[in-house]
Each structure stands twice: as C-alpha cells, then as structure tokens.
Scaffold this active site. Sequence first.
Site, mmCIF file in Angstrom:
data_model
loop_
_atom_site.group_PDB
_atom_site.id
_atom_site.type_symbol
_atom_site.label_atom_id
_atom_site.label_comp_id
_atom_site.label_asym_id
_atom_site.label_seq_id
_atom_site.Cartn_x
_atom_site.Cartn_y
_atom_site.Cartn_z
ATOM 1 C CB THR A 100 -0.934 0.031 1.224
ATOM 2 O OG1 THR A 100 -1.801 -1.108 1.176
ATOM 3 C CG2 THR A 100 -1.792 1.290 1.222
ATOM 4 C CG PHE A 109 0.073 4.750 3.532
ATOM 5 C CD1 PHE A 109 -1.138 4.780 4.212
ATOM 6 C CD2 PHE A 109 0.709 3.531 3.367
ATOM 7 C CE1 PHE A 109 -1.700 3.619 4.717
ATOM 8 C CE2 PHE A 109 0.157 2.362 3.869
ATOM 9 C CZ PHE A 109 -1.055 2.405 4.547
#
Length: 401
Positions: A283, A285
């Site tokens: 992921t 960010f």
Amino acid sequence: MALKGAAIWVCARTSCSDLGASDLGSRNSGSAVSLRFDLEKFRKWECCSLGALAQRAITPVEDEKPHMPGVESSGAVESTQGNESRGFHKDLNLLPKPLSANDLSSCPSNGSKVRVAYQGLPGAYSEAAALKAYPKSETVPCDQFEEAFKAVELWLVDKAVLPIENSVGGSIHRNYDLLLRHRLHIVGEVQMQVIHCLLGLPGVRKEDLKSVLSHPMALDQCDMMLSNLGVVRINADDTAGAAQMVASTGLRDTAAIASSRAAEIYGLDILAEKIQDDDDNITRFLILAREPIIPGTDRPYKTSIVFTLEEGPGILFKALSVFALRGINLSKIESRPQKQRPLRVVDDSNDGSAKYFDYLFFIDFEASMAEPRAQYALGHLQQEFSRFLRVLGSYPIDTVL
C-alpha cells in the site's frame, strides 16, 4: 516561453467551485451477510479534553522530516508510543478516541513531537505507515478519511498519512476526491507491505471459527484462506476496528483479519500469519501537510497534479505528450468524473448535442518543480490543452519499504 515555478501551483480558467468533489458518504458496508454492532457500546474510551488548538502558536517540533531509507528498521513500526507497554492492550479505555466529524478534538500537545493523523484505530496499517514515516511521532486516530484532512487544516495535527493505492485492490478513490476538496499539499509518500493475520481470543482454534470480521478489502485479499475455512465474512470499517470488536465482544467463534500489532494492542492470539493471497501486497500512503515543501534537485522528486482538458480529438494524447517531449516519465494516471459537472455538452452533429462524461485527471510524474523542464511542461499543458490545473505537491520519493 519563460515561466516562473510559483505561477504553476494553481492555474485555472474555470472556477474551482465547479470542480469540488462531494463527500463519498459512509464507508463501504456491502456484505453477503450483515451484522450490526453497537460501536458506541464498546468505545468507552477516555475522551481527551477540548482545547482551542486551531489558534495555537506554531512551535518547532522534532523529527519534522519524513524518515529516510538506511535508518528504517522493523522496530519502528512495532514500537509502542509514550506510555504504552506490553500490558497496554489490557485496558481498552486507555486507547485514544478517534476524531470524528462532530468532535474534532485533541489532547493538548507539548510541542515536542510531530502529531500525525491517520484513519482507523490504533493498530491500523495506516498507523504503522505514520510511524514508519515519523518514528518519534504522536499518532492521532481519525474516524474517517475526511476527519484526517480536517485535523490538519484546523491545526490539530501537523501531518496526515493516508492510503492512496494498493497493489492488489487498486486506487483509493475517496482520497483522490478529498485531495481536490481540501487545500492540503503532498509532502512525501511511504510504502508499506501489508501482512494480514488471523486474530482470535486466547485459546481459540481456527476450527472453532464461524465468522471472520475485517475491512472488505482485507477480506478480499484473503479469499483463499477464508474459502478453505468456510466462514461467514463480515464487513468492518477497518482492520484494527475488527480486532477491537473481537476483543470487546468476547465472541469465541469470531476472528478478525488485522495486523500483528493489532493483536498485541487488543490482547488477541495470532491464529495464522501471512494469510493474504498475494505475498506482494503493498500500500502506498501520501503524507499531507498545510504548507508545500520547497522542491529541490538534490534527489529524485515526484510531482502530483490534477487537471481538466479542453474538448477535441486526441486531446488526452496531446496533453500527455508535453511530458514525453521533455523526457519526463509518468508514474501514475488516474481519472475521476467531475462531481458537480459530470456531463459535457458537445455539438458534434447536425442532429443536436451529444453529452460526454467530463473528467479530472490526476497525474504523478518523476521530476521536481524546481526543474525548468517541469515548469515548461506544465506551462505548455495549461496554455494549450487544460481548462484547470493544480499542483498537489512536489516531493522527494526516496522512501523505501
């Protein structure tokens, strides 16, 4: 054509109000099986006192710059903060209450730490990303993504760390919309490997489980394991919230999918580790702040922009060519329909007008706004092809996993 970098930060031919993105509403709640929990019943957490923090003076803080590679260690993510200890999870009343739209409050800060907002509860992957970017920070949980944006705008926190895309699940569209709605700047990014764990109450076995609770994306990413268990899948607002529910309700036939840190915080056993279908589950960010950083040329930089296009054949191809002509690599392109003006009327026939969707384009390119080639590319884009152009941030990209 000589251009000044400062003139590119916000360029528009149409009113910005026409481009506002509406709130996407409540979180994803679709599920094959619906189970309602009274969250307030389990959120008897100590409420921090309100303060007039929006008016507080700006004071120097430690660790203002994001953590850079070469110094990172896994201990930064697993480390506890302040008064936390191995027994911290045993009293859930000590956990900070997430900021909500109706109660954007915060504990008074002594000014010695960077305060970083994230969406979710303690133990969320977003909190781990915040600690990776700022290992010495004080993390502040927020109920929704928008509360994290507002917490920065209202000076309740210094930064926000929010997910923007996942290598398996794709883009987080809500945060793209909120980037346009709020006047924050991207000042960095951090990538995290997501390692899902199956968490249950102490003494519970996998064979005892009848249902598993987690965020819909986490459930999807662990599809093979859940299918083998033959359990009912139940949606939760976030992974750490699922772990908190299992710990609070005491249901021995229900488990949660969350991080190993969530297991430590909420006193749960790890029944299985690395249960995701794809090992390479990453992921990305974004780090958001009130003020942009001053870009340089001393290291690799990325610049993020959003723009709309004029009407015409091949207009998107022509717009993207302004970067290729100057040797600028595009690393990401995302399109989103305009919320308040989704349709564009185009006179393209003798029979009347045709309507097409009108889009916003979010682009990341690998160059600094301090470089003339980037300034010329955006000037060319604005002059010839774009009706609206805004730079969301120009920031270093040497953050590693």
